[in-house]
Design a protein around this motif. Structure first.
Motif, short mmCIF file in Angstrom:
data_model
loop_
_atom_site.label_atom_id
_atom_site.label_comp_id
_atom_site.label_asym_id
_atom_site.label_seq_id
_atom_site.Cartn_x
_atom_site.Cartn_y
_atom_site.Cartn_z
N ASN A 64 84.76 -57.87 16.35
CA ASN A 64 85.64 -57.77 17.51
C ASN A 64 85.10 -58.33 18.88
O ASN A 64 85.75 -58.74 19.56
N THR A 65 83.79 -58.58 18.81
CA THR A 65 83.06 -58.85 20.16
C THR A 65 82.17 -60.05 19.64
O THR A 65 81.96 -60.21 18.43
N ALA A 66 81.69 -60.88 20.71
CA ALA A 66 80.64 -62.00 20.56
C ALA A 66 79.36 -61.43 19.88
O ALA A 66 78.75 -61.98 19.23
N GLN A 67 79.11 -60.06 20.17
CA GLN A 67 77.80 -59.47 19.81
C GLN A 67 78.05 -59.05 18.35
O GLN A 67 77.03 -59.08 17.49
N ASP A 68 79.16 -58.71 17.97
CA ASP A 68 79.38 -58.59 16.40
C ASP A 68 79.48 -59.78 15.77
O ASP A 68 78.78 -59.60 14.62
N VAL A 69 79.72 -60.97 16.36
CA VAL A 69 79.39 -62.13 15.80
C VAL A 69 77.97 -62.44 15.41
O VAL A 69 77.57 -63.02 14.48
N GLU A 145 90.89 -63.85 19.80
CA GLU A 145 90.31 -64.83 20.64
C GLU A 145 88.89 -65.52 20.18
O GLU A 145 88.67 -66.32 20.73
N LEU A 146 88.58 -64.66 19.14
CA LEU A 146 87.52 -65.14 18.74
C LEU A 146 87.64 -66.29 17.59
O LEU A 146 88.58 -66.12 16.86
N PRO A 147 86.76 -67.30 17.14
CA PRO A 147 87.23 -68.34 16.23
C PRO A 147 87.00 -67.74 14.95
O PRO A 147 86.32 -66.67 14.55
N SER A 148 87.83 -68.20 13.96
CA SER A 148 87.61 -67.83 12.63
C SER A 148 86.22 -68.32 12.02
O SER A 148 85.56 -69.10 12.34
N ILE A 149 85.86 -67.42 11.10
CA ILE A 149 84.60 -67.63 10.46
C ILE A 149 84.83 -68.12 8.96
O ILE A 149 85.52 -67.69 8.14
N THR A 150 83.94 -69.18 8.62
CA THR A 150 84.22 -69.80 7.47
C THR A 150 82.78 -69.55 6.48
O THR A 150 81.75 -69.38 7.06
N VAL A 151 83.28 -69.04 5.40
CA VAL A 151 82.03 -68.29 4.32
C VAL A 151 82.17 -69.09 3.22
O VAL A 151 83.29 -69.28 2.69
N GLY A 152 80.96 -69.61 2.96
CA GLY A 152 80.56 -70.26 1.51
C GLY A 152 79.53 -69.68 0.82
O GLY A 152 78.78 -69.36 1.13
N ILE A 153 80.05 -69.47 -0.43
CA ILE A 153 79.08 -68.70 -1.58
C ILE A 153 79.01 -69.50 -2.73
O ILE A 153 80.06 -69.88 -3.13
#
Length: 481
Positions: A64-69, A145-153
């Motif tokens: 939810n926040t930049a700190q979480d990122v 408001e935070l950008p989406s996250i790309t996850v590759g595994i």
């Protein structure tokens, strides 16, 4: 290649065919099994990687926040503890890498997917001699408001590839051994299956001109070869019959030629044994001329039959009135018939036409006049020889739009049934009772009659019972040349 195959034996051809088909089936089966195993591994990897992506999605959706990122990398690392075979990369849509657990380089085309590229599509790539299989997905955080996250595994599939290499190596070895084994079994099976053919060959090779009574056993061959064996037996029967007829013909020919030649030699030797006057020599020469005439007729008849065997050619085709021809022959044999007190009678469909000697086209056909006259003359002369005094010979003629049928019947001793089918053979006589005492005829007359009738595309048959013998001739009105 085709020429080489044509030189191979039937056993070799069948063995090669069975071996080729077996190898094709085994290769197709091996390809199917390998593809199925590969598909299973892919689904297994997809299931494992999808599970880890779901775990990452669950964590990212709570950001939810930049700190979480900033703390996201630690949380994902903790979530993958104990999975050393897995590699994960996390970055935002701006390309900033948040987590990269190994030195694996994910393909950029999958880290930055196109808009129409399906999600959760498993893919493979090779890096530094190692092959990996991975999944990439993009997840939105809780805060829009935070950008989406790309996850590759991804996971290293070296153990899968090692298994497939060992499996395929074992499979090809099995196919090779199975091909050799199948080829050997095919050779044995083909050899045993073709054993009846070899037995038929051995039996056929034992057939000679002196051993034509050999036959193939139908019980010892399989159903597929029964028809062939039956056809070969029929061929052997025809050959045996033909050889027997040829042997009889040679014996009869020698017998028929021996008599006139012996007469000529005897008369000549007697005439030379002492001096004689001119009248005696004249009598001897006249007697010799009769024997020469008999020999000439016999040779001419044999030449005619030899030509007929190769297809009798009707050189002089014309319209022939059978009724008129029979009446002409009656006039020719009238003196002989009166001498023997035998009556000659012609009976047609129209008795009035017969009595007035009508020349209408009712009894007319297309054929060779001389040949037909010769055939009718042979039958009538034969009937006169075997008809007793005071009896009657009757000739019946029937006409229809397509055929003329003639029956020549004479009374006399019946011919035994076993001789009926051989009456038209050369030099064949049914029995001594039906042979003329004066030695007339050479035994070729009925054979010539049959050749002439067949040459006109007609049929001839004989029936003898109740002291009445009838020869039936059926001739087409139009004969094809």
């Amino acid at each position: 290649m085709i020429a080489l195959l044509q030189k191979l034996s039937l056993t070799a051809r069948l063995s090669l065919l069975f071996t080729t088909l077996s190898c094709a089936v085994l290769l197709a089966l091996g390809w199917f099994i390998g593809a199925s195993i590969e598909k299973h591994f892919e689904e297994q990897d997809h299931h494992a990687l999808s599970g880890k992506l779901e775990l990452a999605q669950h964590i990212i959706e709570r950001v939810n926040t930049a700190q979480d990122v900033a703390n996201l990398s630690d949380q994902l690392s903790d979530a993958l503890v104990g999975h050393h075979d897995l590699a994960i990369i996390v970055q935002d849509t701006k390309g900033k890498v948040l987590l990269n657990s190994s030195q694996i380089q994910f393909p950029e085309t999958y880290l930055h997917p196109r808009t129409n590229q399906p999600q959760h599509e498993i893919f493979s790539w090779t890096q530094d001699g190692q092959t990996y299989r991975g999944l990439v997905s993009i997840y939105a955080t809780k805060n829009p408001e935070l950008p989406s996250i790309t996850v590759g595994i991804a996971t290293d599939i070296a153990h899968h590839l090692d298994f497939m290499r060992n499996f395929m190596r074992s499979l090809w070895l099995f196919v090779f051994v199975a091909a050799l084994f199948t080829g050997a079994l095919s050779w044995v099976a083909a050899s045993r299956g073709l054993r009846p053919l070899r037995a038929m060959r051995d039996r056929a090779s034992s057939v000679t001109a002196n051993k034509l009574d050999q036959r193939l056993s139908l019980e010892a061959v399989p159903p597929e070869l029964a028809d062939l064996a039956h056809s070969l037996n029929q061929m052997l029967e025809r050959l045996e019959e033909a050889f027997q007829r040829l042997s009889d013909f040679s014996s009869d020919l020698a017998h028929e030629l021996r008599t006139p030649i012996s007469n000529l030699m005897t008369q000549t030797q007697v005439s030379l044994s002492q001096a004689r006057d001119a009248s005696s020599y004249r009598e001897i020469l006249e007697s010799n001329a009769e024997e020469y005439s008999r020999l000439a007729r016999m040779i001419a008849d044999m030449l005619f039959l030899a030509k007929a065997e190769n297809g009798l050619s009707l050189v002089n085709r014309e319209q022939v009135n059978l009724m008129q021809e029979v009446q002409n022959l009656f006039e020719f044999y009238e003196a002989l018939a009166e001498e023997k007190q035998i009556r000659l009678r012609l009976q047609c469909q129209d008795d009035q036409a017969a009595s007035t000697k009508s020349t209408s086209e009712q009894f007319t056909l297309s054929g060779d006049r001389l040949m037909l006259r010769r055939a009718l003359s042979n039958i009538l002369s034969n009937a006169l020889r075997h008809t007793a005094k005071g009896q009657e010979i009757t000739v019946y003629i029937e006409a229809d739009p397509n055929f003329l049928t003639m029956r020549i019947c004479n009374p006399g001793p019946s011919i035994p049934e076993q001789h009926i089918h051989r009456l038209f053979e050369r030099f064949y006589r049914a029995d001594h009772a039906r042979q003329h005492a004066d030695g007339e005829g050479s035994g070729l007359g009925l054979a010539i009659v049959q050749a002439i009738v067949l040459g006109h595309q007609g049929t001839i048959s004989v029936r003898s019972q109740d002291d009445l013998t009838c020869f039936t001739l059926q001739l087409p009105r139009t004969t094809i040349a």
